[in-house]
Design a protein around this motif. Structure first.
Motif, mmCIF file in Angstrom:
data_model
loop_
_atom_site.group_PDB
_atom_site.id
_atom_site.type_symbol
_atom_site.label_atom_id
_atom_site.label_comp_id
_atom_site.label_asym_id
_atom_site.label_seq_id
_atom_site.Cartn_x
_atom_site.Cartn_y
_atom_site.Cartn_z
ATOM 1 N N ARG A 10 0.834 -1.207 0.000
ATOM 2 C CA ARG A 10 0.000 0.000 0.000
ATOM 3 C C ARG A 10 0.862 1.249 0.000
ATOM 4 N N GLN A 11 1.949 1.224 0.773
ATOM 5 C CA GLN A 11 2.825 2.393 0.842
ATOM 6 C C GLN A 11 3.461 2.670 -0.520
ATOM 7 N N ARG A 12 3.872 1.619 -1.215
ATOM 8 C CA ARG A 12 4.458 1.803 -2.547
ATOM 9 C C ARG A 12 3.452 2.418 -3.512
ATOM 10 N N ARG A 13 2.200 2.019 -3.377
ATOM 11 C CA ARG A 13 1.153 2.524 -4.278
ATOM 12 C C ARG A 13 0.545 3.829 -3.772
ATOM 13 N N SER A 14 0.948 4.279 -2.596
ATOM 14 C CA SER A 14 0.447 5.523 -1.993
ATOM 15 C C SER A 14 -1.064 5.522 -1.825
ATOM 16 N N VAL A 15 -1.619 4.409 -1.392
ATOM 17 C CA VAL A 15 -3.055 4.320 -1.148
ATOM 18 C C VAL A 15 -3.304 4.762 0.289
ATOM 19 N N PRO A 16 -4.076 5.843 0.492
ATOM 20 C CA PRO A 16 -4.355 6.304 1.852
ATOM 21 C C PRO A 16 -5.169 5.279 2.635
ATOM 22 N N VAL A 17 -4.970 5.283 3.955
ATOM 23 C CA VAL A 17 -5.663 4.359 4.840
ATOM 24 C C VAL A 17 -6.498 5.141 5.843
ATOM 25 N N ALA A 18 -7.754 4.748 5.965
ATOM 26 C CA ALA A 18 -8.643 5.276 7.005
ATOM 27 C C ALA A 18 -8.945 4.119 7.942
ATOM 28 N N ALA A 19 -8.528 4.249 9.205
ATOM 29 C CA ALA A 19 -8.748 3.190 10.185
ATOM 30 C C ALA A 19 -9.975 3.519 11.022
ATOM 31 N N ILE A 20 -10.848 2.536 11.166
ATOM 32 C CA ILE A 20 -12.067 2.693 11.955
ATOM 33 C C ILE A 20 -11.763 2.203 13.365
ATOM 34 N N VAL A 21 -11.865 3.112 14.332
ATOM 35 C CA VAL A 21 -11.602 2.777 15.732
ATOM 36 C C VAL A 21 -12.825 3.131 16.558
ATOM 37 N N GLY A 22 -12.886 2.597 17.766
ATOM 38 C CA GLY A 22 -13.977 2.950 18.649
ATOM 39 C C GLY A 22 -14.214 1.906 19.706
ATOM 40 N N TYR A 23 -15.137 2.218 20.568
ATOM 41 C CA TYR A 23 -15.513 1.335 21.659
ATOM 42 C C TYR A 23 -16.196 0.104 21.082
ATOM 43 N N THR A 24 -16.136 -0.988 21.808
ATOM 44 C CA THR A 24 -16.771 -2.210 21.342
ATOM 45 C C THR A 24 -18.276 -1.987 21.136
ATOM 46 N N ASN A 25 -18.816 -2.568 20.109
ATOM 47 C CA ASN A 25 -20.241 -2.493 19.750
ATOM 48 C C ASN A 25 -20.711 -1.104 19.315
ATOM 49 N N THR A 88 -2.647 -6.310 16.000
ATOM 50 C CA THR A 88 -3.872 -5.804 15.391
ATOM 51 C C THR A 88 -3.841 -4.280 15.328
ATOM 52 N N LEU A 89 -3.428 -3.674 16.428
ATOM 53 C CA LEU A 89 -3.480 -2.220 16.530
ATOM 54 C C LEU A 89 -2.345 -1.525 15.770
ATOM 55 N N GLU A 90 -1.310 -2.274 15.367
ATOM 56 C CA GLU A 90 -0.221 -1.652 14.628
ATOM 57 C C GLU A 90 -0.695 -1.087 13.291
ATOM 58 N N GLU A 91 -1.811 -1.605 12.786
ATOM 59 C CA GLU A 91 -2.390 -1.063 11.560
ATOM 60 C C GLU A 91 -2.712 0.426 11.715
ATOM 61 N N LEU A 92 -3.014 0.843 12.942
ATOM 62 C CA LEU A 92 -3.385 2.240 13.185
ATOM 63 C C LEU A 92 -2.230 3.190 12.925
#
Length: 189
Positions: A10-25, A88-92
């Motif tokens: 993804r970094q090579r292709r420069s595709v932006p990432v939007a990570a969805i975070v939040g409280y459970t449920n 898992t959280l390293e994606e953030l």
């Protein structure tokens, strides 16, 4: 290793990432499913999402992003669980913007927001650009919704019905492609 390889690609292709975070449920997986027409597990239970799920979304003009759904946070998340979810959280860390999804219909939503913000701070992500997303607007009294948005900013939607999702996508596109994600710690409204 697989996640690291996908991130490099993804970094090579420069595709932006939007990570969805939040409280459970809060409706994170439901939002990912609604936007990307996916079918990731979206259950009303603690830690239904353990591994991040990433999906592509294409905007007009051949712009695309990666949306990543993450594990739901809980209040006073023990340090041992933070360590267990580290992979898992390293994606953030690679995200260009965090979409902080909140269950606006939950009477404890403000406490949940504080808990998530603390965990983001513990992960050194409190300086990341954040957009507040007040989910479950269809189950929230309009006066309560108006108060939350006036007090904290963000936008209201219902991942279940799709109401407000187009506005979210417009704001994400603007933040990632028009404004080029302002500065660290920017709170979008």
């Amino acid at each position: 290793k697989n996640r690291a390889l996908r991130r490099k690609k993804r970094q090579r292709r420069s595709v932006p990432v939007a990570a969805i975070v939040g409280y459970t449920n809060a409706g994170k997986s439901t939002l990912l499913n609604r936007i990307t027409r996916s079918n990731v597990i979206a259950e009303d239970k603690l830690f239904a999402t353990l591994d991040p799920s990433s999906r592509r979304f294409r905007f007009p003009m051949e712009r695309e992003i990666i949306l990543t759904d993450t594990v739901g946070f809980i209040q006073d998340l023990p340090k041992t669980l933070i360590q267990a979810f580290k992979a898992t959280l390293e994606e953030l860390n690679e995200a260009n913007i965090l979409l902080h999804v909140l269950d606006a219909s939950d009477p404890n939503v403000e406490e949940h927001m504080i808990s998530v913000n603390k965990i983001l701070s513990d992960l050194d992500l409190d300086e990341s650009p954040i957009m507040l997303v007040w989910n479950k607007a269809d189950n929230t009294h309009p006066t309560d919704m108006e108060r939350l948005i006036n007090q904290y900013g963000g936008l209201a939607l219902s991942a279940e019905t799709g109401e407000g999702c187009d506005l979210l996508l417009n704001r994400v596109e603007e933040a990632l492609f028009v404004e080029r994600v302002r500065s660290k710690g920017t709170i979008y409204s």
